[in-house]
Structure formats: C-alpha cells, structure tokens
Write an enzyme that holds these catalytic residues in place. Structure first.
Site, PDB file in Angstrom:
ATOM      1  N   CYS A 112      -0.486 -14.145  14.082  1.00 49.38           N
ATOM      2  CA  CYS A 112      -1.260 -13.425  15.093  1.00 49.38           C
ATOM      3  C   CYS A 112      -2.563 -12.902  14.489  1.00 49.38           C
ATOM      4  CB  CYS A 112      -0.445 -12.258  15.643  1.00 49.38           C
ATOM      5  SG  CYS A 112       0.912 -12.760  16.732  1.00 49.38           S
ATOM      6  N   CYS A 194      -2.008 -15.379  19.535  1.00 50.54           N
ATOM      7  CA  CYS A 194      -1.516 -14.034  19.820  1.00 50.54           C
ATOM      8  C   CYS A 194      -2.375 -13.005  19.083  1.00 50.54           C
ATOM      9  CB  CYS A 194      -0.044 -13.886  19.424  1.00 50.54           C
ATOM     10  SG  CYS A 194       0.333 -14.346  17.712  1.00 50.54           S
TER      11      CYS A 194
END
Length: 280
Positions: A112, A194
């Site tokens: 992420c 993400c």
C-alpha cells in the site's frame, strides 16, 4: 559385368532420390513462402524479433536481480504462457481471458502507498521509480516489465508468431494482443492499489489529464474507494517553461471532480522537473 550394371543402377537410384529430395524441398519452400505471403498485412509493427527469448531473459533478470523475492517463479512457464496467449488466434479477436494463464503465473503484491500511475509522462515516472525501488509503476511489476516496449501477435492457422505485421489499434482493430494486454494489466494494477496512490502527469501540454488516456479511461475508474485513501497528482512541466500552475487547469479540475464523485480525496502539486519525493 553384372557388378558394373548394378553399380550403374545404384548410382541412378541415388541420383533420382537426390533429385526427388531437392524437388520436395523446393515445393515445401514455395508452399511456405506462399503461406507467408497470404498472411494479412496489418498496419502495425510485427512481433518483436526473438520475442520468446526476450521474455525469458527479462523474467530471469527481474526475478533473480530486481525482485529476488520472486526467485521461485517459473520463467519457462511464463514464457510459454505469454506465447500461447496469441498463438493460432485471430489477432483482432483477443480477450482478457487469453491472458489469464500468464496473469496467474505473474501474481505480485504491491505494498500500500507504493503505486505510481502516469499519463504522457512515462520517462519521468520511470526515472523516479528507478531512483526509488520501493515505488512501482505498472512497468516496474513483473507483468509490465516483461511486455514493456514489445509487440506480438499470431495468426489463425499457424503456430508461429507473425513477425511481418500486427494489427494497429486504431487503423485495424482495438482488440489486438498488445492493446488488450495493456488495458487488462492497467485495470488490474489500479484495482489492486491501496493507501495513497500517486500519478505523474505532463504539465507541458494543454491537457495534463486526458479522459481518453489509459489513466483517464481505465485506471482512474478502477481505483477502489474502499481501499484507496487519496490520489496525489504531481504535474511536471519543463524547466524554464512559462511559469503557471497546471493544477488550476480545467483538465485537472475535471480529474478532481472525478475523484470527488468516487469519494477519493485528491491533492495536486506542480513542479519543474522530477520531484524528490512523491509523498505529499
């Protein structure tokens, strides 16, 4: 006398066999050339020379040197899956399903906050990620690294790649092997992102954000609001250019509107030259 006669007959047989073999080879060669000439002449470049060899070499470099965490990946199977995606298939009727075996073999998780998208700023984006190996553009993933800059296609009725020509996405057909591949790979890359996602845009053109680009038509629409906290845009313009704030252009406002509608926070900064850090 009998031996001489047998010898003469044997030589005649050998000559006949040799002539027959040459004729057969010539016929096969003519047939092969005719088949090659009968292949469709598309408007795009043909398959990159030594395509399979380049895919295998890139796979080995990536998994053994660039990302050794993937050293157990089977590059031979990846090479075969990549070739099989278009071999013996109509190059104007390729689907994402044709690439599923390849996708399964190249599965990779990007942490992420490490995803970098780009639009009309490929060299700048790659210059940045080369200096920060923790950040990834699509071409810095295994799947993108394998195909970056290559062309490939096959033809129905043959198990060979077409090195003569391949369909052009605009002049021939959109569902060609290369176009379908990059659309599929871009969609998956954006869908998996993400945290904070970064995008590098070209501020030296009138519309840094183009809704018809891969970023504008595929990637922005596949960022998942439940996973992506924000989209941070760096708009890079030429050093020494006319001072202006490209973040205030109508195209960037359009991008901001799209992210707002998708409930993704948006932030934009502009800079002359490559940013030292995308984390803003």
């Amino acid at each position: 006398m009998a031996d001489e006669r047998c010898c003469r007959i044997s030589k005649k047989v050998q000559i006949c066999l040799a002539v027959g073999l040459l004729v057969a080879v010539a016929v096969l060669a003519v047939v092969g050339v005719l088949k090659w000439l009968q292949r469709p002449k598309w408007n795009g470049r043909g398959t990159t020379d030594n395509f399979a060899g380049m895919v295998l070499e890139r796979c080995n470099v990536y998994t053994q040197m660039l990302q050794p965490a993937l050293r157990n990946v089977d590059c031979q199977k990846i090479q075969e899956a990549f070739k099989s995606s278009s071999i013996s298939k109509n190059p104007c009727n390729i689907t994402e399903e044709d690439y599923q075996p390849l996708v399964k073999l190249t599965t990779q998780t990007i942490p992420c906050g490490k995803t970098v998208l780009w639009s009309k700023a490929k060299e700048t984006a790659h210059e940045y990620t080369r200096g920060d190996r923790e950040m990834f553009t699509l071409e810095d993933t295994l799947l993108g690294y394998l195909a970056d800059g290559l062309t490939w296609c096959g033809d129905t009725g043959t198990s060979e790649m077409n090195y003569r020509s391949c369909p052009h996405w605009k002049k021939d057909c959109p569902n060609n092997p290369v176009s379908v591949f990059w659309k599929m790979a871009s969609r998956r890359f954006a869908d998996a992102a993400c945290g904070v996602v970064y995008v590098i845009l070209n501020g030296s053109i009138s519309n840094p954000f183009d809704e018809n680009s891969t970023f504008g038509s595929v990637e922005i629409n596949n960022l998942r609001p439940e996973k992506v906290q924000a989209l941070h845009a760096w708009v890079i313009h030429d050093v020494g250019g006319v001072p202006s704030d490209p973040c205030m252009t109508s195209s960037i406002n359009k991008l901001k509107s799209i992210t707002s509608q998708r409930k993704i926070a948006f932030r934009c900064r502009h800079n002359a030259g490559l940013p030292h850090s995308l984390r803003i």
